[in-house]
Design an enzyme around this catalytic site. Structure first.
Site, PDB file in Angstrom:
ATOM      1  N   SER A  54       5.861   5.333  -5.433  1.00 26.08           N
ATOM      2  CA  SER A  54       4.594   6.198  -5.535  1.00 26.08           C
ATOM      3  C   SER A  54       4.901   7.568  -5.046  1.00 26.08           C
ATOM      4  CB  SER A  54       3.614   5.540  -4.695  1.00 26.08           C
ATOM      5  OG  SER A  54       3.612   4.059  -4.879  1.00 26.08           O
TER       6      SER A  54
HETATM    7  N1  SAH Z   1       5.752   0.328  -3.126  1.00 23.39           N
HETATM    8  C1  SAH Z   1       6.716   0.679  -3.920  1.00 23.39           C
HETATM    9  C2  SAH Z   1       6.313   0.997  -5.089  1.00 23.39           C
HETATM   10  C3  SAH Z   1       5.637   0.048  -5.635  1.00 23.39           C
HETATM   11  S1  SAH Z   1       5.887  -0.012  -7.587  1.00 23.39           S
HETATM   12  C4  SAH Z   1       7.718   1.642  -2.880  1.00 23.39           C
HETATM   13  O1  SAH Z   1       7.352   2.235  -2.269  1.00 23.39           O
HETATM   14  O2  SAH Z   1       8.707   1.933  -3.647  1.00 23.39           O
HETATM   15  C5  SAH Z   1       5.160  -1.723  -7.649  1.00 23.39           C
HETATM   16  C6  SAH Z   1       5.818  -2.760  -7.371  1.00 23.39           C
HETATM   17  O3  SAH Z   1       4.913  -3.867  -7.535  1.00 23.39           O
HETATM   18  C7  SAH Z   1       7.028  -2.851  -8.702  1.00 23.39           C
HETATM   19  O4  SAH Z   1       8.338  -3.126  -7.983  1.00 23.39           O
HETATM   20  C8  SAH Z   1       6.723  -4.289  -9.309  1.00 23.39           C
HETATM   21  O5  SAH Z   1       7.638  -4.977  -9.921  1.00 23.39           O
HETATM   22  C9  SAH Z   1       6.008  -4.898  -8.145  1.00 23.39           C
HETATM   23  N2  SAH Z   1       4.830  -6.256  -8.490  1.00 23.39           N
HETATM   24  C10 SAH Z   1       4.254  -6.096  -9.802  1.00 23.39           C
HETATM   25  N3  SAH Z   1       3.440  -7.309  -9.929  1.00 23.39           N
HETATM   26  C11 SAH Z   1       3.635  -7.987  -8.651  1.00 23.39           C
HETATM   27  C12 SAH Z   1       3.402  -9.119  -8.071  1.00 23.39           C
HETATM   28  N4  SAH Z   1       2.700  -9.820  -8.749  1.00 23.39           N
HETATM   29  N5  SAH Z   1       3.743  -9.401  -6.850  1.00 23.39           N
HETATM   30  C13 SAH Z   1       4.812  -8.620  -6.316  1.00 23.39           C
HETATM   31  N6  SAH Z   1       5.121  -7.485  -6.784  1.00 23.39           N
HETATM   32  C14 SAH Z   1       4.823  -7.174  -8.005  1.00 23.39           C
END
Ligand code: SAH
Length: 236
Positions: free
Chosen positions: A88
């Site tokens: 993000s």
């Molecule tokens: N917090 C992260 C960025 C998040 S991007 C950082 O600091 O880099 C969102 C992430 O959520 C992605 O890696 C994606 O694979 C994950 N995601 C999507 N759906 C999900 C779910 N149901 N459970 C866990 N993770 C999930």
């Protein structure tokens, strides 16, 4: 005589490189960029919590992005981290961390580990961070990265965030960094009374919400429009 002087200079250079290998390798070349980022992207937009600002100054975002993108690590935007996922925008990370009103004794659940950057920020503000990532490759690499960087109060697991982490519930705060289309009920259940959840809701059009759990139910506060990757449903 001249030779002796040259060899002394060479010896001095060798000593300095031996004593400061880290700075010569450019390990922390970005402190200035990081301070600039905090001042111009974070403080300038109204983030005030000193612990959030300190964490944003300390956590090296360039170590959480692919090597080829390091020089972009402190710009005002999300960046790709592979597998169609993103780290993000720094301001959003700071905003969500502040909105969760964290105390240093808090136990926090994060959904969507991604690179592990948000988890690292939270780990500097709260007592322990549990974080769930649905993609195994990202969960493994984030876990390894956080361990290597010494974040021993973060626990990563690969799994479906919709289920939360009942073994460690209830949580003081939950930060969701992928967007579900509605508030995930199981996560509300795993929040303490008095706990806070910060979550983007929506599909194409998303709004960030602060959900506070009270004795009588939940209080929802709409914050502002955002753009996150979707929170996907696991198989089963
Ligand atoms: N917090 C992260 C960025 C998040 S991007 C950082 O600091 O880099 C969102 C992430 O959520 C992605 O890696 C994606 O694979 C994950 N995601 C999507 N759906 C999900 C779910 N149901 N459970 C866990 N993770 C999930």
């Amino acid at each position: 005589m001249k030779n002796i002087r040259v060899s002394r200079i060479l010896l001095a250079i060798a000593l300095v490189s031996f004593l400061y290998p880290v700075s010569l390798e450019g390990e922390d070349d970005f402190a200035e960029e990081r301070n600039f980022m905090v001042k111009n992207q974070i403080e300038a937009r109204g983030i005030k919590d000193p612990r959030v600002l300190q964490a944003m100054k300390e956590v090296k975002r360039h170590l959480f992005v692919p090597k080829t993108l390091r020089e972009w690590a402190y710009t005002d935007s999300p960046l790709p981290i592979g597998l169609k996922q993103t780290i993000s925008q720094p301001f959003i990370v700071a905003y969500m961390s502040e909105a969760a009103h964290l105390k240093e004794t808090d136990c926090v659940l994060e959904i969507g580990t991604g690179s592990g950057y948000q988890a690292a920020i939270l780990a500097r503000i709260a007592d322990h961070v549990y974080t769930i990532e649905i993609l195994k490759e990202l969960a493994d690499s984030a876990s390894e990265r956080l361990k290597k960087l010494g974040y021993d109060n973060v626990t990563v697991k690969c799994g479906d965030g919709y289920k939360g982490w009942p073994e460690h519930a209830p949580f003081d705060a939950i930060i969701v960094t992928a967007a579900p289309s509605k508030i995930p009920e199981e996560l509300v259940k795993q929040l303490k009374v008095g706990g806070r959840m910060v979550v983007p809701i929506g599909s194409f059009y998303q709004e960030l919400y602060l959900i506070e759990k009270t004795e009588s139910g939940i209080r929802k506060t709409k914050l502002f429009p955002v753009r996150f990757v979707p929170m996907v449903h696991g198989l089963e």
